[in-house]
Scaffold this motif. Sequence first.
Motif, PDB file in Angstrom:
ATOM      1  N   THR A 338       0.840  -1.178   0.000  1.00  0.00           N
ATOM      2  CA  THR A 338       0.000   0.000   0.000  1.00  0.00           C
ATOM      3  C   THR A 338       0.886   1.241   0.000  1.00  0.00           C
ATOM      4  O   THR A 338       2.109   1.148  -0.038  1.00  0.00           O
ATOM      5  CB  THR A 338      -0.949  -0.005   1.216  1.00  0.00           C
ATOM      6  N   CYS A 508     -10.875  -6.785  -0.734  1.00  0.00           N
ATOM      7  CA  CYS A 508     -10.564  -5.379  -0.515  1.00  0.00           C
ATOM      8  C   CYS A 508     -11.651  -4.615   0.230  1.00  0.00           C
ATOM      9  O   CYS A 508     -11.414  -3.509   0.681  1.00  0.00           O
ATOM     10  CB  CYS A 508     -10.253  -4.703  -1.842  1.00  0.00           C
ATOM     11  N   SER A 567      -0.127   0.019   8.064  1.00  0.00           N
ATOM     12  CA  SER A 567      -0.633  -0.663   6.872  1.00  0.00           C
ATOM     13  C   SER A 567      -0.840  -2.123   7.234  1.00  0.00           C
ATOM     14  O   SER A 567      -0.315  -2.609   8.249  1.00  0.00           O
ATOM     15  CB  SER A 567       0.355  -0.550   5.705  1.00  0.00           C
ATOM     16  N   GLY A 568      -1.586  -2.831   6.395  1.00  0.00           N
ATOM     17  CA  GLY A 568      -1.789  -4.248   6.648  1.00  0.00           C
ATOM     18  C   GLY A 568      -0.495  -5.019   6.651  1.00  0.00           C
ATOM     19  O   GLY A 568      -0.275  -5.911   7.482  1.00  0.00           O
ATOM     20  N   ALA A 679      -7.415  -9.971   6.563  1.00  0.00           N
ATOM     21  CA  ALA A 679      -7.960  -9.272   5.392  1.00  0.00           C
ATOM     22  C   ALA A 679      -9.446  -9.534   5.210  1.00  0.00           C
ATOM     23  O   ALA A 679     -10.177  -8.694   4.694  1.00  0.00           O
ATOM     24  CB  ALA A 679      -7.195  -9.691   4.144  1.00  0.00           C
ATOM     25  N   HIS A 699      -3.441  -9.536  11.994  1.00  0.00           N
ATOM     26  CA  HIS A 699      -3.502  -8.109  11.734  1.00  0.00           C
ATOM     27  C   HIS A 699      -4.905  -7.819  11.230  1.00  0.00           C
ATOM     28  O   HIS A 699      -5.564  -8.702  10.655  1.00  0.00           O
ATOM     29  CB  HIS A 699      -2.441  -7.660  10.724  1.00  0.00           C
ATOM     30  N   ASN A 701      -7.341  -5.039   8.973  1.00  0.00           N
ATOM     31  CA  ASN A 701      -7.306  -3.917   8.039  1.00  0.00           C
ATOM     32  C   ASN A 701      -8.411  -2.937   8.414  1.00  0.00           C
ATOM     33  O   ASN A 701      -9.564  -3.123   8.029  1.00  0.00           O
ATOM     34  CB  ASN A 701      -7.492  -4.399   6.600  1.00  0.00           C
ATOM     35  N   HIS A 703      -8.730  -0.207   7.207  1.00  0.00           N
ATOM     36  CA  HIS A 703      -9.143   0.413   5.955  1.00  0.00           C
ATOM     37  C   HIS A 703      -9.995  -0.537   5.125  1.00  0.00           C
ATOM     38  O   HIS A 703     -10.328  -0.236   3.987  1.00  0.00           O
ATOM     39  CB  HIS A 703      -7.920   0.871   5.159  1.00  0.00           C
ATOM     40  N   LYS A 704     -10.350  -1.663   5.659  1.00  0.00           N
ATOM     41  CA  LYS A 704     -11.279  -2.561   4.993  1.00  0.00           C
ATOM     42  C   LYS A 704     -12.488  -2.771   5.899  1.00  0.00           C
ATOM     43  O   LYS A 704     -13.515  -2.123   5.773  1.00  0.00           O
ATOM     44  CB  LYS A 704     -10.593  -3.894   4.675  1.00  0.00           C
ATOM     45  N   HIS A 710      -9.965   3.894   1.507  1.00  0.00           N
ATOM     46  CA  HIS A 710      -8.744   3.493   0.807  1.00  0.00           C
ATOM     47  C   HIS A 710      -7.997   4.696   0.240  1.00  0.00           C
ATOM     48  O   HIS A 710      -6.790   4.637   0.047  1.00  0.00           O
ATOM     49  CB  HIS A 710      -9.075   2.523  -0.321  1.00  0.00           C
ATOM     50  N   GLY A 716      -3.831   3.519   5.241  1.00  0.00           N
ATOM     51  CA  GLY A 716      -4.313   2.290   5.839  1.00  0.00           C
ATOM     52  C   GLY A 716      -3.892   2.240   7.292  1.00  0.00           C
ATOM     53  O   GLY A 716      -3.029   2.988   7.727  1.00  0.00           O
ATOM     54  N   GLY A 718      -3.145  -1.067  10.039  1.00  0.00           N
ATOM     55  CA  GLY A 718      -3.100  -2.520  10.160  1.00  0.00           C
ATOM     56  C   GLY A 718      -2.790  -2.981  11.565  1.00  0.00           C
ATOM     57  O   GLY A 718      -1.731  -3.580  11.805  1.00  0.00           O
TER      58      GLY A 718
END
Length: 963
Positions: A338, A508, A567-568, A679, A699, A701, A703-704, A710, A716, A718
Amino acid sequence: MSQNATPSLRDLEHHDAFIERHIGPNDAEIAQMLRVVGYDSLEAMTDAIVPGKIKSPAPLALPSPITEVEALAKIRAIADKNQVFKSFIGQGYYGTLTPNVILRNILENPAWYTAYTPYQAEISQGRMEALINFQTMCADLTGMEIANASLLDEGTAAAEAMTLAKRSAKSKSNTFFVSNAVHPQTLEVLKTRAETLGIDLHIGDDSEAGSVDSYGVLLQYPNTFGRINDYQALADAVHARHGVVCVATDLLALTLIAAPGEWGADIVVGNTQRFGVPFGFGGPHAAFMACRDAYKRSMPGRLIGVSIDAEGKPAYRLTLQTREQHIRREKATSNICTAQVLLAVMASMYAVYHGPEGLTRIARRVHRLASILAGALRSAGVAVGHDFFDTLHVAGVDAAAVHAKARVAGINLRQIDASSVGISLDETTTRADVIALATVFGATVTDIDALDAGTHDALPAGLRRKSKFLTHPAFNTHHSEHELLRYMRSLADKDLAMDRTMIPLGSCTMKLNATAEMIPVTWPEFANIHPLAPADQAAGYKQLIDELEAMLVECTGYDAVSLQPNSGAQGEYAGLLAIRAYHRSRGEGHRDICLIPESAHGTNPASAQMAGMQVVVTKCDANGNVDVEDIQRAAEKFSDRLAALMITYPSTHGVFEEDIVKICEIVHEHGGQVYTDGANMNALVGVAKPGKWGSDVSHLNLHKTFCIPHGGGGPGVGPCAVKSHLAPFLPRTFGGAGEVGMVSAASFGSASILPISWMYITMMGASGLRRATQVALLNANYIAKRLAPHYETLYTGRNGLVAHECILDLRPLKDATGIGAEDVAKRLIDFGFHAPTLSFPVAGTLMVEPTESESQYELDRFIDAMIQIRDEIRAVDEGKLDREDNPLKHAPHTAVMVSASEWTHAYTRELAAFPLPSLKLQKYWSPVARVDNVYGDKNVFCSCVPVEAFKGEIEAFSEPNVA
């Protein structure tokens, strides 16, 4: 309740709750969709999909759903506990003025923050032009030949520079020299990264760098104490022994001082935070890396390049390293998947708005104020360092007394040691600030103009910048708000984001990013807190972080959470570091084997090798499930060395595997730990908890699953969630204790966007979160069921159902007609849709994830498009459309193509542009035709395109290997 009955207060309050705003289908639509799938309730469908062994026996122990108004009031009370002082701490973080036109039309604009990573080039031309501007800005100011499209923060960018130098240097040394005048948080991240990779760090004074046998050096320019050193001779000495010179720098300073590339730097990193992006308690901020052209094929992160489309016109695309983790896996040079796109776009627009003259003017003003303050302090007998840009190193003082006096004045200074402090001025500094700062040190300033007239600049004469920068028209055109507004709108209009259409990407989770969730991000109480501000000034942040961690613990079934990973992939890395440290604490440091199924996300093996582990790939069976017997064999074979299994659940193939509990037991039996990639947590929240079925670490996400946007490919978050036995091995905070070092530059990562997830969980409540998961499962199964007569779903789980995503297998159609998954993906653009995930995890397939936010209307619109496309493929198969000259092979069709005087195709213009009648009412036009990826990789060009190129002079930038 009958139609005429008086609704109860509870009923009315239920319908006011946020849950009905977030979840797309209403009750009637849910009932109709359930009938299509074959169930009479969400609960019955959930029972049919989710294995009984993992289902949570009790509801989430979270409050009930509340309204947006109530949630905003609650988080306002939290924000008010923060104290916004004027921070002159510096250390890589500076006050900045975000132009309002950028604040409103980029950061607060869903056309920008709901966009996805530009893997589909044709519908991402606007954001990629903004990123080309970012790359050009970074390359120009650093004096380098190429720059990437942003990294996560300065600390991790420096760590990436360390490993890029290792891959690129001809030296055989295993030592990396780091100046002791590098920012302290960068040193922390470097130590963490070096230890797992077996790199020897030598931290010392700059004077040692030329004599230490090292493969590379990292210098800070200006350094963390503000001094600007001449490193020309040092760079020559490092090059003489075949070493690589890495430099961490400040882009604003580079408008006034010589670019690192002009005196010998090979790799330059830094942070663009002060280009219009607030402190945010540490992030998110877009870091950058610029380097010699020779390193471009090894450079980590994303790189935007220029290719041509099917019409021979310039077109932007991701190039070279695009998702290298999915190609090279454990041999990947980095686990970065990312970037910080939204923040990079903001920083690039800041440079576009101000231009080279405006940036230089800002820098000169900051430097003048710093010089004036230095003069005032010296006149009062205070010792101040020389050769600086914006940061004063004040020595020989009673630091404790100075800080105490500063705090009374609402000022934060940098704590260096007992007798010295740091003062970093910035764009927000005023004359009144200079007077207040001088007063803290006992100096008196009565006439700043007089002091200004008698004070010389403090820039070293031999290091003043002479070279030009930002000469491209993009940086010299849009200086009025009107022009910038129109420029940003023109870029947004080229793209497809969630403000226009569903983005049905599997794995995603492109779900609603509600406005109420976004609002607190820009409140000054969250935005204007320096990450190193005293703890008592960040009491609100502490409460927010503590509460969000507790929420995530409850959702996952783990015992502790670190929000530091930004981040992830960073979350994966942190989780593996925890496992590694845990084994070492038990005297089992020899455990270094990480089992990873062949279906895993590509970041998994890349993270494992970064954590010092050896990857062993295990098989999947014909149904896409993890091969339990193969895991058993591998666990037995490597029993003495087994460190971990990394597994995604539900699987990357979009199904709930029946044997997940057994798999965890096998790994534990042989001394390993289970890492569950989070994820796909979107299919689990409120239904099942990884921490309760045998997993040790995940982890997540944010941002998911938890609604952080996104933003075109970042920001992001994580977080790393662990069971209690791994909790001592989570990353330590800056200055804190712990076995494992920092994985990101800020203690709490991208703290300023954590309010988004806090708001989401708070507004949804326990029942809302569970319902969101169930509707996500329903939407995916509804699509799979309705498309079943037209496309084969590659993998299904129990009862023939999928989890929250389904994989459509296009391979049989490709064999029969020559029409493949990519053709379908491009044809969807003509229907106004972003494509599903293309050829991952299985080549030749499309992975579709609709999320719970999409209404039945939008799902049906997508289904109608896919059925029409299937009819077109059938027409090719039946000879009604030519195998080569058909609308799928030539998609997407631009307005220029279909309105041209000449039309040479065997199919009609109407079929090309309006394959469904509804498109005549609302139509998205791709700005470019299909992009030529091969051309782009053969002709690498990664900076602003000459204006002439858009007039048809493509040769202007098509020479091989130009950068």
